[in-house]
Design a protein around this motif. Structure first.
Motif, PDB file in Angstrom:
ATOM      1  N   ILE A 149      13.439   9.717  -2.234  1.00  0.00           N
ATOM      2  CA  ILE A 149      12.681  10.348  -3.326  1.00  0.00           C
ATOM      3  C   ILE A 149      12.549  11.852  -3.075  1.00  0.00           C
ATOM      4  CG2 ILE A 149      10.420  10.475  -4.430  1.00  0.00           C
ATOM      5  CD1 ILE A 149      10.167   7.456  -3.954  1.00  0.00           C
ATOM      6  N   ALA A 150      12.272  12.231  -1.815  1.00  0.00           N
ATOM      7  CA  ALA A 150      12.138  13.659  -1.478  1.00  0.00           C
ATOM      8  C   ALA A 150      13.455  14.397  -1.730  1.00  0.00           C
ATOM      9  CB  ALA A 150      11.695  13.817  -0.041  1.00  0.00           C
ATOM     10  N   THR A 151      14.565  13.758  -1.342  1.00  0.00           N
ATOM     11  CA  THR A 151      15.875  14.376  -1.577  1.00  0.00           C
ATOM     12  C   THR A 151      16.131  14.558  -3.070  1.00  0.00           C
ATOM     13  OG1 THR A 151      16.734  13.380   0.453  1.00  0.00           O
ATOM     14  CG2 THR A 151      18.346  14.119  -1.181  1.00  0.00           C
ATOM     15  N   ALA A 152      15.806  13.515  -3.835  1.00  0.00           N
ATOM     16  CA  ALA A 152      16.004  13.598  -5.280  1.00  0.00           C
ATOM     17  C   ALA A 152      15.134  14.699  -5.882  1.00  0.00           C
ATOM     18  CB  ALA A 152      15.682  12.255  -5.925  1.00  0.00           C
TER      19      ALA A 152
ATOM     20  N   LYS B 155       0.815  -1.215   0.000  1.00  0.00           N
ATOM     21  CA  LYS B 155       0.000   0.000   0.000  1.00  0.00           C
ATOM     22  C   LYS B 155       0.851   1.269   0.000  1.00  0.00           C
ATOM     23  CE  LYS B 155      -3.924   2.100   2.417  1.00  0.00           C
ATOM     24  NZ  LYS B 155      -4.863   1.954   3.569  1.00  0.00           N
ATOM     25  N   PRO B 156       1.865   1.400   0.887  1.00  0.00           N
ATOM     26  CA  PRO B 156       2.722   2.594   0.847  1.00  0.00           C
ATOM     27  C   PRO B 156       3.468   2.731  -0.484  1.00  0.00           C
ATOM     28  CG  PRO B 156       2.998   1.455   2.928  1.00  0.00           C
ATOM     29  CD  PRO B 156       2.199   0.562   2.053  1.00  0.00           C
TER      30      PRO B 156
ATOM     31  N   LEU C 254       6.819   9.830   4.188  1.00  0.00           N
ATOM     32  CA  LEU C 254       8.082  10.491   4.500  1.00  0.00           C
ATOM     33  C   LEU C 254       8.394  10.476   5.993  1.00  0.00           C
ATOM     34  CD1 LEU C 254      10.424  12.043   3.242  1.00  0.00           C
ATOM     35  CD2 LEU C 254       9.115  14.166   3.578  1.00  0.00           C
ATOM     36  N   ARG C 255       7.336  10.449   6.810  1.00  0.00           N
ATOM     37  CA  ARG C 255       7.540  10.485   8.261  1.00  0.00           C
ATOM     38  C   ARG C 255       7.734   9.094   8.881  1.00  0.00           C
ATOM     39  NH1 ARG C 255       3.171  15.031  10.431  1.00  0.00           N
ATOM     40  NH2 ARG C 255       4.015  16.790   9.206  1.00  0.00           N
TER      41      ARG C 255
ATOM     42  N   ILE D 125      10.351   2.025   4.233  1.00  0.00           N
ATOM     43  CA  ILE D 125       9.465   2.813   3.361  1.00  0.00           C
ATOM     44  C   ILE D 125       9.760   4.305   3.550  1.00  0.00           C
ATOM     45  CG2 ILE D 125       7.066   3.386   2.832  1.00  0.00           C
ATOM     46  CD1 ILE D 125       7.852   0.600   1.975  1.00  0.00           C
ATOM     47  N   GLY D 126       9.953   4.695   4.822  1.00  0.00           N
ATOM     48  CA  GLY D 126      10.307   6.089   5.092  1.00  0.00           C
ATOM     49  C   GLY D 126      11.633   6.461   4.451  1.00  0.00           C
ATOM     50  N   ALA D 127      12.587   5.507   4.467  1.00  0.00           N
ATOM     51  CA  ALA D 127      13.885   5.777   3.838  1.00  0.00           C
ATOM     52  C   ALA D 127      13.733   5.964   2.333  1.00  0.00           C
ATOM     53  CB  ALA D 127      14.848   4.625   4.130  1.00  0.00           C
TER      54      ALA D 127
END
Length: 317
Positions: A262-265, A225-226, A249-250, A255-257
Motif C-alpha cells: 500500500i505504501a509503495t502504491a 485489528k491491523p 509498515l514495520r 500484514i507488513g507486506a
C-alpha cells in the motif's frame, strides 16, 4: 511468519479434533464391546435362572411321586381315594420332561458337571419310582407288613436320588452366583467406562474450546485489528494526502507486506500526482509566455501602424 503461526494454530486445533475423535471412537468401541459382553452375561444369568426354576420343578416332581404313592398307601386305595398311582405316574412323566429341559439349558450354558449329575439323577429315578410304587401296592394288596418289607429298598433309592438332587441344586446355585457376580462386575465396568467417556469428552471439549478461542483471539489481534487499522487509514484521505505512514509498515509478516504494498502504491500515486502538477504548471507557464509574446507582437504591430499613420498625416500637412 503470520502464515506459520496460523498454520501452527490450525495444526494444534486439528490435533485436538483428531485426538477427541480417536478417544470418542475408542470409547464407543469399548462401550459397545462391554455392552455386548454385558448382554451375553444377562442372557446367561437369565438362562441360569430358568435352569434353577426347572430344577425346582424336578424337586417338586420327586416329592409329588413320593406324596401320591404315600397317599395311596395310607388310604389303601379306597374308592375315591385311589388316584395316587395315576398322579404319581403324571409326576414321573413330568420329571422326565423337566430333566430333558434342564439338560438342554445346562448344555447351552456349558455346565457339563450339571449335565452329568442330571444324567445320574435320571438313571436313579426309575429305581426310586418302581420301589415306591411296589411298596405302596404291597401296603394296599398285602398289608402293612408287606409294605414295610419293601420300605428299605425305597428308602435307599430315595437317599441316592435326594443326594443327586442336592448335588444338582448346589451346582446350579454356584453357577448362578458366579453368573450374577460376573454380570454385576460387567455392569460396574460399563458404568465406569461411561464415566470415563463423559470425563474425556468434557476435557476434550474444554481443550477444543480453548484452542478455538486462542485461534479467534490470535486472528482478531494479529489479523483483523491491523487490517481494520489499514482500512481506516485508506478511508481517511487526509492521512493519505499528508503522507502519514501506513499502519503495520514495520511488521515483518504478511500484514507488513500488505502495508508495504500500500505504501509503495501511495508513493507511486504521489509521484504521479506531483509529475502531473508539474506538467500542468509547465503548460500554464508556456501558455502565459505565448500569450505575452502575442500581446507584445500585437502591441508592436499597432505601434508601427500608428507611426505610419502619423507620418502620413504629417506629409499631408
Amino acid at each position: 511468519m503470520l502464515q506459520r503461526r496460523l498454520s501452527l494454530f490450525a495444526a494444534i486445533t486439528m490435533a485436538i479434533l483428531l485426538g477427541f475423535s480417536a478417544l470418542t471412537v475408542f470409547n464407543l468401541f469399548g462401550q459397545l464391546k462391554i455392552a455386548s459382553a454385558t448382554h451375553r452375561d444377562v442372557e446367561t444369568f437369565e438362562d441360569v435362572a430358568d435352569l434353577r426354576v426347572v430344577v425346582r420343578k424336578i424337586q417338586y416332581d420327586i416329592v409329588q411321586v413320593q406324596q401320591f404313592l404315600t397317599d395311596y398307601s395310607a388310604t389303601r386305595g379306597l374308592n375315591g381315594l385311589d388316584d395316587g398311582l395315576v398322579e404319581a405316574e403324571k409326576a414321573a412323566k413330568d420329571f422326565d420332561i423337566q430333566v430333558a429341559t434342564a439338560k438342554r439349558l445346562s448344555d447351552s450354558l456349558g455346565l457339563s458337571d450339571v449335565s452329568v449329575k442330571l444324567d445320574r439323577l435320571q438313571t436313579a429315578f426309575p429305581e426310586y419310582y418302581t420301589a415306591g410304587k411296589e411298596m405302596s401296592q404291597a401296603y394296599v394288596a398285602e398289608g402293612t407288613e408287606a409294605g414295610n418289607a419293601r420300605m428299605s429298598r425305597f428308602d435307599a433309592a430315595a437317599d441316592r436320588l435326594l443326594s443327586d438332587e442336592e448335588s444338582i441344586v448346589n451346582a446350579v446355585r454356584i453357577a448362578g452366583d458366579a453368573t450374577k457376580s460376573k454380570t454385576v462386575t460387567a455392569a460396574e465396568t460399563a458404568q465406569e467406562m461411561a464415566k470415563s467417556t463423559l470425563l474425556l469428552t468434557g476435557l476434550s471439549t474444554i481443550l477444543l474450546i480453548a484452542a478455538l478461542t486462542g485461534v479467534a483471539i490470535f486472528v482478531a489481534r494479529a489479523v483483523l485489528k491491523p487490517l481494520t487499522r489499514i482500512s481506516g487509514y485508506l478511508q481517511d484521505e487526509a492521512q493519505v494526502r499528508d503522507g502519514n505512514a501506513v499502519p503495520g509498515l514495520r511488521r515483518q509478516d504478511e500484514i507488513g507486506a500488505i502495508a508495504g504494498a500500500i505504501a509503495t502504491a501511495e508513493s507511486q500515486s504521489l509521484m504521479f500526482e506531483a509529475e502531473k502538477r508539474a506538467q500542468e504548471e509547465r503548460l500554464q507557464a508556456e501558455r502565459r509566455s505565448a500569450s505575452q509574446k502575442m500581446a507584445d507582437a500585437f502591441e508592436k504591430k499597432v505601434g508601427s501602424i500608428i507611426e505610419h499613420v502619423s507620418a502620413a498625416a504629417t506629409e499631408l500637412q
